[in-house]
Design an enzyme around this catalytic site. Structure first.
Site, PDB file in Angstrom:
ATOM      1  N   ASP A 110       1.009   4.753   1.631  1.00  0.00           N
ATOM      2  CA  ASP A 110       0.490   5.690   2.620  1.00  0.00           C
ATOM      3  C   ASP A 110       1.106   7.062   2.404  1.00  0.00           C
ATOM      4  O   ASP A 110       2.248   7.184   1.962  1.00  0.00           O
ATOM      5  CB  ASP A 110       0.797   5.196   4.037  1.00  0.00           C
ATOM      6  CG  ASP A 110       0.060   3.901   4.347  1.00  0.00           C
ATOM      7  OD1 ASP A 110      -1.009   3.682   3.755  1.00  0.00           O
ATOM      8  OD2 ASP A 110       0.571   3.109   5.162  1.00  0.00           O
ATOM      9  N   ASP A 121       0.829  -1.195   0.000  1.00  0.00           N
ATOM     10  CA  ASP A 121       0.000   0.000   0.000  1.00  0.00           C
ATOM     11  C   ASP A 121       0.874   1.259   0.000  1.00  0.00           C
ATOM     12  O   ASP A 121       2.051   1.208   0.314  1.00  0.00           O
ATOM     13  CB  ASP A 121      -0.991   0.009   1.170  1.00  0.00           C
ATOM     14  CG  ASP A 121      -0.414  -0.527   2.453  1.00  0.00           C
ATOM     15  OD1 ASP A 121      -1.131  -1.204   3.201  1.00  0.00           O
ATOM     16  OD2 ASP A 121       0.798  -0.279   2.722  1.00  0.00           O
ATOM     17  N   ASP A 166       8.060   3.226  14.049  1.00  0.00           N
ATOM     18  CA  ASP A 166       8.780   2.168  14.768  1.00  0.00           C
ATOM     19  C   ASP A 166      10.246   2.009  14.347  1.00  0.00           C
ATOM     20  O   ASP A 166      11.157   2.231  15.134  1.00  0.00           O
ATOM     21  CB  ASP A 166       8.017   0.836  14.713  1.00  0.00           C
ATOM     22  CG  ASP A 166       7.498   0.460  13.337  1.00  0.00           C
ATOM     23  OD1 ASP A 166       7.834   1.155  12.353  1.00  0.00           O
ATOM     24  OD2 ASP A 166       6.766  -0.545  13.230  1.00  0.00           O
TER      25      ASP A 166
END
Ligand code: ATP
Ligand code: MG
Length: 427
Positions: A57, A55, A133
């Protein structure tokens, strides 16, 4: 603000045509409207690795309302942190406003009526990078200048094929223990080494997974085992003591019989097949995963219930209930999947019956294929069902007449038995 590294196209080699056209439209529209907008996260990482992103983003300094004004097909979702979903028919792209790092002091600011009274707020681009992260997940791509923008050293880490947590790993794992699972997933999937400080605390902190909502763990487990690298994932999860927190019964079963028992072979063969199916673009069903992981417990449980004098079918059903009641303490398996898992187990008994009527019924049954795949995995792993697997493989390949002949050959007395069965079933 730290000086960000800006890497030109000549160095990073991303071809903007690899970016979904609709994502480019969003980036251009926001930029034309005077906002900053970047491709971010897994999309940039995968492009740099020469992989096709799952995907795309987008991160922007426009608020969700401003995104909606610029792109009217936007739907704003979420309460605590609002996100813009820009729709193209059924599909959508996530456009997130730069976000400040998660602030512990914001936690629990929930009004008496349960509403969040103090929303945690938007931030700037750098803050948006450092709240992510891993460094390789915190890269931005600027379509206008074709530069990759790096606040955390992600490009260096990627070049060294290293997965490094942003900030202090212990703090970041404590903030969100799921990051330990994400570390394993990205390391396995992208073939990256865990940077030593990122790796060091995982074993000790693994028990924190017990605090994660079982529904979230279900989602993570699917991502782990449907990543196309399930075999590597299993080894790493076990190495870092995470597997026993997710699947305590499966870990116990593996430990009981290692290194080369039937159950371990079943698990490895199943995950190997899952990886192959993912690579071939074939669908995989979560029900199968649970059927595999809990199989030994179910076999042991059904043997026990049979010894206590229960009928075969009920014994399997009771053992299945026991295994699932234990499993859902850590991972919430939605009923639509656990019901299929139970069927796969229960149907293993049906492969013994080879009279014509039952065979024909079974072959046309919706879940036949899943049950059959499971049977042959059991055969492959060394269980004494090899002949059944061959017989049921053949019967699917031959025409109607030969099917009947096969049944007659195995079960010449089937007419008599059938009547007997039928009588019993009607009671
Ligand atoms: P995938 O290929 O699996 O989609 P991804 O990196 O895109 O990988 P997502 O779960 O889609 O992962 O999340 C998108 C981005 O959001 C990540 O790249 C990361 O920057 C950030 N992110 C996601 N989950 C976390 C988390 N638990 N903690 C911090 N940042 C996170
Ligand atoms: Mg993603």
């Amino acid at each position: 603000m730290t000086q960000a590294l800006r890497i030109p196209a000549s160095e990073h080699g991303i071809n903007p045509r690899e970016i979904d056209k609709r994502a480019r439209t969003i980036l251009n529209s926001l930029s034309d409207a005077g906002y900053e907008a970047y491709l971010v996260g897994g999309g940039v990482r995968d492009l740099l690795l020469g992989k096709h992103p799952k995907d795309f983003d987008i991160a922007t300094n426009a608020t969700p309302e401003q995104v909606k004004k610029t792109l009217p097909s936007t739907r704003i979702i979420g309460r605590r942190f609002r996100l813009a979903h820009v729709h193209f028919g059924r599909e959508y792209f996530e456009v997130a406003t730069f976000r400040a790092p998660h602030d512990e002091s914001d936690k629990g600011q929930v009004g008496r009526d349960g509403r969040i009274t103090h929303d945690n707020v938007f931030g700037n681009m750098e803050q948006d990078a450092v709240r992510r992260d891993f460094t390789v997940n915190a890269l931005f791509y600027d379509l206008k200048t074709a530069e990759v923008i790096d606040f955390t050293g992600g490009i260096d880490d990627l070049n060294q094929r290293q997965l490094r947590m942003i900030g202090d790993p212990v703090t970041r794992y404590r903030e969100d223990p799921v990051r330990m699972l994400r570390a394993i997933r990205f390391a396995a999937k992208l073939d990256l080494e865990l940077e030593p400080n990122t790796e060091a605390p995982i074993r000790e902190l693994s028990p924190l997974l017990a605090n994660i909502a079982p529904a979230r763990l279900f989602e993570e487990v699917l991502k782990l085992f449907h990543s196309g690298k399930a075999l590597a994932v299993l080894d790493k999860l076990r190495e870092y003591h995470l597997f026993k927190l997710l699947f305590p019964q499966a870990e116990a079963s593996l430990l009981e019989e290692e290194p080369e028992g039937n159950y371990a072979r079943l698990v490895y063969a199943a995950l190997g097949n899952t990886d192959k199916r993912i690579k071939a673009g074939k669908p995989v069903n979560p029900a199968f995963l649970f059927a595999v992981f809990l199989w030994k417990r179910v076999q042991e449980g059904s043997a026990m219930y049979r010894e206590l004098g229960n009928p075969v079918l009920q014994s399997v059903q009771m053992a299945a209930s026991d295994a699932f009641s234990e499993q859902v303490k850590t991972i919430a398996v939605p009923r639509r999947f656990s019901n299929v898992t139970r069927e796969i187990w229960v149907m293993q008994g049906r492969f013994n019956f080879k009279n014509q009527r039952r065979v024909m019924n079974f072959l046309s049954y919706k879940r036949f294929r899943a049950a059959y795949d499971f049977l042959c995995l059991r055969a492959q792993s060394g269980e004494a069902v090899e002949e059944d697997c061959q017989w049921w493989t053949l019967i699917q390949e031959v025409d109607e007449e030969e099917k009947i002949a096969m049944c007659r050959k195995v079960a010449p007395q089937s007419r008599g038995r059938r009547r007997h069965k039928k009588r019993r079933n009607t009671h």
